[in-house]
Design a protein around this motif. Structure first.
Motif, mmCIF file in Angstrom:
data_model
loop_
_atom_site.group_PDB
_atom_site.id
_atom_site.type_symbol
_atom_site.label_atom_id
_atom_site.label_comp_id
_atom_site.label_asym_id
_atom_site.label_seq_id
_atom_site.Cartn_x
_atom_site.Cartn_y
_atom_site.Cartn_z
ATOM 1 N N ILE A 64 97.311 12.699 24.691
ATOM 2 C CA ILE A 64 98.528 12.141 25.259
ATOM 3 C C ILE A 64 98.371 10.636 25.380
ATOM 4 O O ILE A 64 97.367 10.134 25.868
ATOM 5 C CB ILE A 64 98.796 12.760 26.650
ATOM 6 C CG1 ILE A 64 98.952 14.274 26.515
ATOM 7 C CG2 ILE A 64 100.018 12.150 27.286
ATOM 8 C CD1 ILE A 64 99.008 15.000 27.827
ATOM 9 N N SER A 65 99.371 9.928 24.917
ATOM 10 C CA SER A 65 99.323 8.473 25.039
ATOM 11 C C SER A 65 99.580 8.088 26.488
ATOM 12 O O SER A 65 100.271 8.781 27.213
ATOM 13 C CB SER A 65 100.378 7.838 24.131
ATOM 14 O OG SER A 65 101.667 8.235 24.514
ATOM 15 N N HIS A 66 98.989 6.998 26.915
ATOM 16 C CA HIS A 66 99.226 6.512 28.269
ATOM 17 C C HIS A 66 99.908 5.147 28.203
ATOM 18 O O HIS A 66 99.663 4.353 27.314
ATOM 19 C CB HIS A 66 97.927 6.455 29.079
ATOM 20 C CG HIS A 66 96.883 5.555 28.504
ATOM 21 N ND1 HIS A 66 96.023 5.957 27.508
ATOM 22 C CD2 HIS A 66 96.571 4.274 28.785
ATOM 23 C CE1 HIS A 66 95.226 4.949 27.202
ATOM 24 N NE2 HIS A 66 95.530 3.926 27.955
ATOM 25 N N ALA A 116 104.454 -0.826 26.269
ATOM 26 C CA ALA A 116 103.394 -0.395 25.359
ATOM 27 C C ALA A 116 102.792 0.926 25.809
ATOM 28 O O ALA A 116 102.755 1.238 27.002
ATOM 29 C CB ALA A 116 102.312 -1.457 25.269
ATOM 30 N N LYS A 117 102.328 1.686 24.823
ATOM 31 C CA LYS A 117 101.572 2.925 25.042
ATOM 32 C C LYS A 117 100.327 2.852 24.167
ATOM 33 O O LYS A 117 100.358 2.258 23.091
ATOM 34 C CB LYS A 117 102.404 4.152 24.664
ATOM 35 C CG LYS A 117 103.619 4.342 25.540
ATOM 36 C CD LYS A 117 104.363 5.609 25.169
ATOM 37 C CE LYS A 117 105.550 5.801 26.099
ATOM 38 N NZ LYS A 117 106.168 7.108 25.936
ATOM 39 N N GLU A 118 99.231 3.469 24.635
ATOM 40 C CA GLU A 118 97.968 3.399 23.903
ATOM 41 C C GLU A 118 97.293 4.758 23.809
ATOM 42 O O GLU A 118 97.452 5.595 24.685
ATOM 43 C CB GLU A 118 96.986 2.449 24.598
ATOM 44 C CG GLU A 118 97.348 1.002 24.515
ATOM 45 C CD GLU A 118 96.282 0.104 25.127
ATOM 46 O OE1 GLU A 118 95.400 0.617 25.860
ATOM 47 O OE2 GLU A 118 96.326 -1.103 24.881
ATOM 48 N N ILE A 119 96.525 4.933 22.726
ATOM 49 C CA ILE A 119 95.624 6.068 22.556
ATOM 50 C C ILE A 119 94.288 5.500 22.100
ATOM 51 O O ILE A 119 94.233 4.673 21.196
ATOM 52 C CB ILE A 119 96.145 7.071 21.502
ATOM 53 C CG1 ILE A 119 97.504 7.619 21.885
ATOM 54 C CG2 ILE A 119 95.152 8.223 21.334
ATOM 55 C CD1 ILE A 119 98.109 8.542 20.843
ATOM 56 N N ASN A 120 93.200 5.945 22.730
ATOM 57 C CA ASN A 120 91.859 5.471 22.391
ATOM 58 C C ASN A 120 91.138 6.484 21.506
ATOM 59 O O ASN A 120 91.258 7.691 21.715
ATOM 60 C CB ASN A 120 91.038 5.238 23.660
ATOM 61 C CG ASN A 120 91.644 4.153 24.513
ATOM 62 O OD1 ASN A 120 92.025 3.104 24.021
ATOM 63 N ND2 ASN A 120 91.752 4.409 25.799
ATOM 64 N N MET A 143 96.261 10.656 12.585
ATOM 65 C CA MET A 143 97.690 10.596 12.874
ATOM 66 C C MET A 143 97.840 10.375 14.376
ATOM 67 O O MET A 143 97.266 11.110 15.179
ATOM 68 C CB MET A 143 98.397 11.889 12.482
ATOM 69 C CG MET A 143 99.878 11.866 12.824
ATOM 70 S SD MET A 143 100.716 13.423 12.520
ATOM 71 C CE MET A 143 99.988 14.456 13.771
ATOM 72 N N SER A 144 98.601 9.372 14.758
ATOM 73 C CA SER A 144 98.869 9.094 16.165
ATOM 74 C C SER A 144 100.367 9.257 16.400
ATOM 75 O O SER A 144 101.174 8.760 15.624
ATOM 76 C CB SER A 144 98.447 7.671 16.526
ATOM 77 O OG SER A 144 97.071 7.494 16.300
ATOM 78 N N GLU A 145 100.713 9.953 17.495
ATOM 79 C CA GLU A 145 102.116 10.220 17.809
ATOM 80 C C GLU A 145 102.495 9.567 19.126
ATOM 81 O O GLU A 145 101.745 9.618 20.098
ATOM 82 C CB GLU A 145 102.367 11.721 17.921
ATOM 83 C CG GLU A 145 102.161 12.467 16.627
ATOM 84 C CD GLU A 145 102.506 13.936 16.766
ATOM 85 O OE1 GLU A 145 101.543 14.725 16.973
ATOM 86 O OE2 GLU A 145 103.700 14.272 16.705
ATOM 87 N N PHE A 146 103.679 8.965 19.131
ATOM 88 C CA PHE A 146 104.237 8.357 20.329
ATOM 89 C C PHE A 146 105.687 8.799 20.438
ATOM 90 O O PHE A 146 106.353 9.006 19.424
ATOM 91 C CB PHE A 146 104.169 6.822 20.257
ATOM 92 C CG PHE A 146 102.773 6.286 20.193
ATOM 93 C CD1 PHE A 146 102.054 6.052 21.352
ATOM 94 C CD2 PHE A 146 102.182 6.008 18.977
ATOM 95 C CE1 PHE A 146 100.771 5.545 21.290
ATOM 96 C CE2 PHE A 146 100.901 5.508 18.900
ATOM 97 C CZ PHE A 146 100.186 5.276 20.071
#
Length: 176
Positions: free
Chosen positions: A29-31, A124-128, A137-140
């Motif tokens: 989950i992106s934060h 902004a949203k981030e994934i580490n 693949m990154s989903e927002f």
């Protein structure tokens, strides 16, 4: 019989090694971050964005389509929404970014965006990702109350960040 056992053992080893080397983010989950700070640009050919898929889910604003794939994607986004409240909670923008890293690195994927009702304010949203190497693949998504109150996304950019430096980026035409 020995040949069959050897073949099965090598197949099992190949299958196990294929799945084991793919690192996943600690949380899928992106934060949201409080402030999108400005970072130096240091583009690196070892990192690149490969593909971007954008879906918009709002039946009041979507135009009808005769394309079966577009209709399926709209249906898939609303799958499982039983009540009108559930369906409204899924209205908004969905982004998928496909990217690649050719060497292991601790990376952060940051999605920065502006919405209609907020003017020039950047969210902004981030994934580490730890030791990321390979294709990812990154989903927002901007959905629910955030979409209903702040409006449509009018500009976005996505960054790959390593050690506080931007090593790859992709952006919409309206981002400035």
């Amino acid at each position: 019989m020995k040949r069959l056992l050897t073949l099965l053992a090598s197949l099992a080893a190949a299958t196990a090694s294929f799945g084991a080397g793919y690192p996943h983010p600690p949380d899928d989950i992106s934060h949201t971050i409080d402030k999108a700070n400005v970072l130096p640009l240091a583009l690196d050919d070892a990192f690149q964005f490969r593909k971007t898929i954008i879906n918009f889910n709002d039946p009041q604003l979507n135009k009808p389509s005769f394309d079966a794939m577009i209709n399926f994607e709209r249906t898939r986004l609303n799958y499982g929404a039983v009540s009108a409240f559930d369906r409204r909670a899924r209205y908004g923008h969905y982004y998928k970014f496909f990217w690649r890293s050719t060497r292991p690195a601790d990376l952060t994927v940051r999605f920065e965006y502006r919405q209609q009702n907020l003017g020039a304010y950047v969210q902004a949203k981030e994934i580490n990702y730890k030791d990321a190497k390979g294709s990812f693949m990154s989903e927002f998504d901007i959905v629910g109350d955030q979409y209903a109150e702040d409006g449509q996304v009018c500009g976005w950019r996505v960054l790959l960040i390593q050690n506080g430096r931007i090593v790859a980026l992709n952006q919409s035409f309206l981002w400035n």
